[in-house]
Design an enzyme around this catalytic site. Structure first.
Site, mmCIF file in Angstrom:
data_model
loop_
_atom_site.group_PDB
_atom_site.id
_atom_site.type_symbol
_atom_site.label_atom_id
_atom_site.label_comp_id
_atom_site.label_asym_id
_atom_site.label_seq_id
_atom_site.Cartn_x
_atom_site.Cartn_y
_atom_site.Cartn_z
ATOM 1 C CG HIS A 254 -41.338 67.491 -17.198
ATOM 2 N ND1 HIS A 254 -40.789 68.487 -16.455
ATOM 3 C CD2 HIS A 254 -40.757 66.339 -16.774
ATOM 4 C CE1 HIS A 254 -39.918 67.969 -15.607
ATOM 5 N NE2 HIS A 254 -39.871 66.675 -15.788
ATOM 6 C CG HIS B 184 -34.814 59.306 -11.174
ATOM 7 N ND1 HIS B 184 -36.058 59.190 -10.603
ATOM 8 C CD2 HIS B 184 -34.827 60.502 -11.836
ATOM 9 C CE1 HIS B 184 -36.779 60.251 -10.913
ATOM 10 N NE2 HIS B 184 -36.068 61.056 -11.672
ATOM 11 C CD GLU C 125 -38.945 62.699 -14.519
ATOM 12 O OE1 GLU C 125 -38.200 63.057 -13.599
ATOM 13 O OE2 GLU C 125 -39.769 63.468 -15.069
ATOM 14 C CG ASP D 228 -35.383 62.145 -17.619
ATOM 15 O OD1 ASP D 228 -36.108 61.480 -16.867
ATOM 16 O OD2 ASP D 228 -34.748 63.143 -17.238
ATOM 17 C CG HIS E 149 -37.162 64.938 -9.811
ATOM 18 N ND1 HIS E 149 -37.487 64.520 -11.065
ATOM 19 C CD2 HIS E 149 -38.073 65.880 -9.486
ATOM 20 C CE1 HIS E 149 -38.523 65.164 -11.508
ATOM 21 N NE2 HIS E 149 -38.908 65.986 -10.596
ATOM 22 C CG ASP F 284 -33.272 63.964 -12.116
ATOM 23 O OD1 ASP F 284 -32.808 63.866 -13.259
ATOM 24 O OD2 ASP F 284 -34.440 63.644 -11.829
ATOM 25 C CE1 TYR G 175 -32.147 68.873 -14.469
ATOM 26 C CE2 TYR G 175 -31.846 68.782 -12.090
ATOM 27 C CZ TYR G 175 -32.159 68.164 -13.284
ATOM 28 O OH TYR G 175 -32.508 66.841 -13.282
ATOM 29 C CG HIS H 46 -30.411 65.711 -16.884
ATOM 30 N ND1 HIS H 46 -30.972 65.204 -18.044
ATOM 31 C CD2 HIS H 46 -31.263 65.388 -15.889
ATOM 32 C CE1 HIS H 46 -32.112 64.604 -17.750
ATOM 33 N NE2 HIS H 46 -32.313 64.688 -16.455
HETATM 34 FE FE1 FEO Z 1 -36.302 63.150 -12.630
HETATM 35 FE FE2 FEO Z 1 -33.946 63.617 -15.220
HETATM 36 O O1 FEO Z 1 -35.457 62.899 -14.301
#
Ligand code: FEO
Length: 397
Positions: free
Chosen positions: A24, A78, A80, A82, A145, A164, A191, A224
């Site tokens: 993104h 979370h 989101e 991903d 996040h 995140d 990041y 991640h």
């Molecule tokens: Fe806020 Fe890795 O997603």
């Protein structure tokens, strides 16, 4: 991917996305990973999932440890996609009625993403869940996040699943901090700069809260990148330093140029800054990705923005970057503008207004040059750079 044992009976069973290059709007030139964690206990539990396209890979990884149908609990730290994109495939496989634990905002946001009527179990900040031998504690971490974000902590193993936070977009052969060493820090910084910077005040509060609670960590497991097990406190300390945004004697001179004039001005300003002992980097907006520029800005004391005037406005790439930077809310910066123009020259005022809106300290109205900067104009750029360099020296003292 083979499951990675994080601690006895706890595995990372996510996926590696080797080829993603744009996340993104963030340039992920080393790919990324979507980490999720399987806890083998009396209640077999999965924390988070993966991006939708990797759901089968996640299920294959889980199958190497246990039949996915035996999973009892799912935790969503979370929403989101991903991390939640694999939920429909997972829940379909393990049973749509299995409890799905999340924060109150998590339930709201998951319901906005997915039509399935899953068996949501809302957990409160500080709430606990027994898996048998292990006990989980949930910590709400709103806006790290998203409003739904939370951490999950295993008391017995002293493991933090941080979603995140503390992550990095990095795909490589290494899975733990001790395998990669210092080379992971620039990825963690990038990041932070592009995903979490605007929440820096919340990060500082969270670190204080965690310190107050006396939590200790054998490992921090983000969603991640690599897992911090050798020295988890190192990334916490780095987050505190980055969140404080103490300005260094460093300047980012970012610009775009149509016929080379604004570029010449950028070079002259950067050269003067360097003569004043400032680490000054000219960064051309069509050569450097916005996410790399943002990473350089974190510890810079000055952000100096140059644009030609085009159609009574600023160059589109300059507008793109200013919008991006404004959203990330960097603090403690000197801001300054310079522009070349043909006949109207509005760019400098537009940039100054934007920088003022970001609460940057403007110490000079800027330098504006008609068409091509010759000797006198380049001298003005030089004096402008020197003035900013001298102000940075005062701020550092
Ligand atoms: Fe806020 Fe890795 O997603």
């Amino acid at each position: 991917m083979k499951p990675i044992e994080v601690a006895k009976g706890i595995y990372q069973v996510g996926a590696v996305d080797w080829n993603i290059r744009d996340f993104h709007g963030y340039s992920t030139y080393r790919g990324t990973t979507y980490n999720c964690y399987l806890i083998m206990d009396e209640k077999i539990t999965l924390i988070d999932t993966v991006k939708k396209e990797f759901a089968d890979e996640m299920l294959d990884n889980i199958s190497q440890i246990v039949d996915p149908k035996r999973i009892d609990y799912v935790i969503s730290n979370h929403t989101e996609m991903d991390h939640s994109g694999g939920l429909p495939r997972l829940m379909h496989k393990i049973g749509e009625d299995k409890p799905l634990f999340c924060s109150r905002m998590g339930q709201k946001n998951l319901s906005c993403h997915f039509e399935e009527k899953w068996n949501y179990r809302v957990v409160e900040n500080g709430g606990e869940l027994s898996l048998g031998k292990r006990n989980l504690v949930f910590l709400e971490t709103r806006m790290l996040h998203w409003p739904d974000s939370m951490f999950t902590y295993i008391k017995e193993d002293k493991l933090l699943f941080s979603s995140d936070a503390f992550g990095q977009h990095y795909a490589g052969p290494e899975k733990f901090d001790d395998e990669i060493g210092e080379a992971i820090i620039p990825h963690a910084l990038k990041y932070f700069a592009n995903i979490l910077l605007l929440y820096a005040p919340l990060i500082l509060k969270l670190v204080d809260k965690v310190t107050e609670m006396g939590l200790v960590f054998n490992a921090i497991c983000p969603d991640h990148g690599i897992i911090w097990r050798q020295d988890p406190n190192k990334i916490i300390k780095a987050y505190v330093e980055w969140s404080n945004q103490k300005p260094k004697r460093k300047a980012v001179v970012l610009y775009d140029t149509m016929w080379g004039s604004t570029g010449k001005m950028a070079e002259a300003i950067a050269a003067a800054l360097r003569e004043e002992g400032v680490d000054a980097r000219p960064m051309h907006l069509r050569s450097c990705h916005r996410s790399d520029i943002m990473t350089e800005i974190i510890d810079a004391g000055a952000v100096i923005v140059g644009s030609p005037t085009i159609n009574n406005g600023i160059f589109p790439t300059v507008g793109d970057f200013l919008t991006y930077m404004k959203g990330l809310k960097p603090q403690n910066k000197i801001g300054a503008a310079f522009c070349s123009y043909g006949w109207s020259g509005e760019a400098m005022e537009i940039i100054n207004r934007e920088l003022e809106g970001m609460k940057f300290e403007l110490i000079d109205p800027g330098v504006k040059v008609q068409f091509v900067p010759h000797k006198e104009a380049l001298e003005a750029c030089y004096q402008f750079g020197r003035k900013i360099g001298q102000r940075l020296a005062v701020l550092e003292a």
